[in-house]
Design an enzyme around this catalytic site. Structure first.
Site, short mmCIF file in Angstrom:
data_model
loop_
_atom_site.label_atom_id
_atom_site.label_comp_id
_atom_site.label_asym_id
_atom_site.label_seq_id
_atom_site.Cartn_x
_atom_site.Cartn_y
_atom_site.Cartn_z
N ASP A 146 -10.86 10.68 10.61
CA ASP A 146 -10.92 10.30 9.17
C ASP A 146 -9.49 10.07 8.54
O ASP A 146 -8.68 9.87 9.36
CB ASP A 146 -11.66 11.57 8.42
CG ASP A 146 -10.79 12.87 8.72
OD1 ASP A 146 -9.71 12.91 8.90
OD2 ASP A 146 -11.61 14.00 8.27
N SER A 154 -6.85 23.04 9.40
CA SER A 154 -7.95 22.06 9.79
C SER A 154 -7.53 21.56 11.02
O SER A 154 -8.70 21.31 11.79
CB SER A 154 -8.27 20.90 8.81
OG SER A 154 -6.99 20.08 8.54
N HIS A 212 -7.15 13.41 10.04
CA HIS A 212 -7.41 14.25 11.34
C HIS A 212 -7.29 13.45 12.33
O HIS A 212 -7.99 12.17 12.28
CB HIS A 212 -8.49 15.41 11.27
CG HIS A 212 -8.57 16.06 10.00
ND1 HIS A 212 -9.17 15.96 8.69
CD2 HIS A 212 -8.03 17.46 9.46
CE1 HIS A 212 -9.21 16.69 7.91
NE2 HIS A 212 -8.42 17.59 8.41
#
Length: 353
Positions: free
Chosen positions: A328, A38, A331
């Site tokens: 978040d 990610s 990340h």
């Protein structure tokens, strides 16, 4: 870091201007190509069946027009800042983006899938694209390049591009420390060894396809990621020592094997890019980096929310996300990504060129 010239070699100097790394004039990078998880997913997960998505508000709130592109951030990601840092382009697109143009392919794309790891089981647990699928897409990409611009020019682009590989974190946090399958098969050193072998195999595969300048981003201080502080750090949400030790062991093994691998792969430059120490420095000394909060994210409480739990209907965001390293619970914010890339890019350039 304003107006300072850093010389890595007598002939290779990097200029910092207001926190931005500028490549020396003798270096030209035609494209940046990213693989992994990610941290490099620019929206590929939007187009597969998985619960790990970020194509809804408040993700992307600081991106162009507040557009949630599928980047796991409030704005730009590490991949974007690396692409800019290497002088290629402002935004690195997702390969699966249906709106991508042929001209975008020439300067690079990301094949990364949020939730992926070196271990195929890791990607299976989250139903995301493993590195083997990302490799197949890279082969398709090369075919498209050759058809669009000719074999010689396509080969030149691949040979001179910078390849980014980011994986390993999910192997420990989503897989090893969450599900019992791998823990029953391996202790931490043995599992780290397995992951390193898988990482080496992947690098060998992209090398066969023409990659020569490959930067491998290590795992971070995974025990200090906000969600892990919440789940395993006790009432005080302290950093989880055993997670950090696993990360350190894996990183040390990976670094050594990458050095060995570089000597065996013809004409290759392989850079180990440390995420662990820079993150710990940022967490321990946020004010030095213009930050205020590093123990939780900006979205919601910042302690658990990510992906669908970080959504506009259920959660609020912090007042000023530029003060936070984490967007978040997992990340980095756009500002956090910018800070990190400026910390690691000089060494990356030194080791790749």
């Amino acid at each position: 870091m304003k107006g300072i010239l850093f010389c890595l070699y007598s002939s290779l100097c990097i200029y910092y201007n207001e926190g931005t790394v500028t490549l020396p004039q003798n270096i030209s990078v035609p494209a940046v190509i990213a693989f992994g998880d990610s941290l490099m997913d620019q929206g590929n997960n939007n187009h597969i069946k998985t619960i790990l998505k970020a194509n809804f508000p408040p993700y992307g709130m600081d991106f162009i027009n507040g557009n949630p592109t599928g980047r796991f951030s409030n704005g730009k990601t590490l991949a974007d800042f690396f692409a800019k840092g290497f002088g290629v382009k402002e935004y690195l697109p997702a390969y699966l983006d249906p709106l991508i143009h042929d001209k975008d392919l020439v300067t690079g794309v990301s094949f990364a899938s949020g939730g992926a790891g070196y271990d195929p089981l890791t990607s299976k647990l989250s139903n995301v694209m493993p590195l083997s699928v990302q490799l197949k897409m890279f082969k398709q990409y090369i075919g498209k390049l050759k058809r669009n611009i000719g074999e010689k020019d396509a080969t030149d682009i691949i040979t001179n591009s910078v390849f980014l590989v980011s994986a390993g974190t999910n192997d420990f946090l989503v897989n090893y420390f969450t599900f019992p399958i791998r823990r029953l098969q391996y202790d931490v050193p043995a599992y780290s060894n397995k992951l390193v072998k898988l990482a080496k195999s992947f690098i060998q595969e992209i090398h066969k396809l023409g990659a020569r300048r490959i930067a491998v981003i290590s795992t971070s201080a995974i025990g200090c990621i906000p969600i892990e502080r919440t789940l395993a750090g006790g009432a005080r949400r302290i950093c989880v020592d055993k997670y950090n030790k696993a990360s350190q062991l894996f990183n040390s093994m990976l670094k050594l094997q990458l050095q060995i691998l570089e000597r065996t792969l013809p004409k290759s430059r392989i850079a180990f890019s440390d995420f662990y120490d820079p993150l710990m420095s940022i967490i321990d000394n946020p004010q030095e980096y213009g930050l205020e909060v590093t123990h939780r994210g900006c979205c919601g409480t910042g302690e658990l929310e990510m992906s669908y739990l970080c959504n506009k209907r259920m959660t609020r965001t912090c007042h000023n996300d530029s003060n936070f390293f984490f967007w978040d619970s997992l990340h980095p914010t756009e500002n956090g990504c910018d800070i990190f890339v400026n910390l690691v890019l000089p060494d990356m350039i030194k080791n790749l060129f």
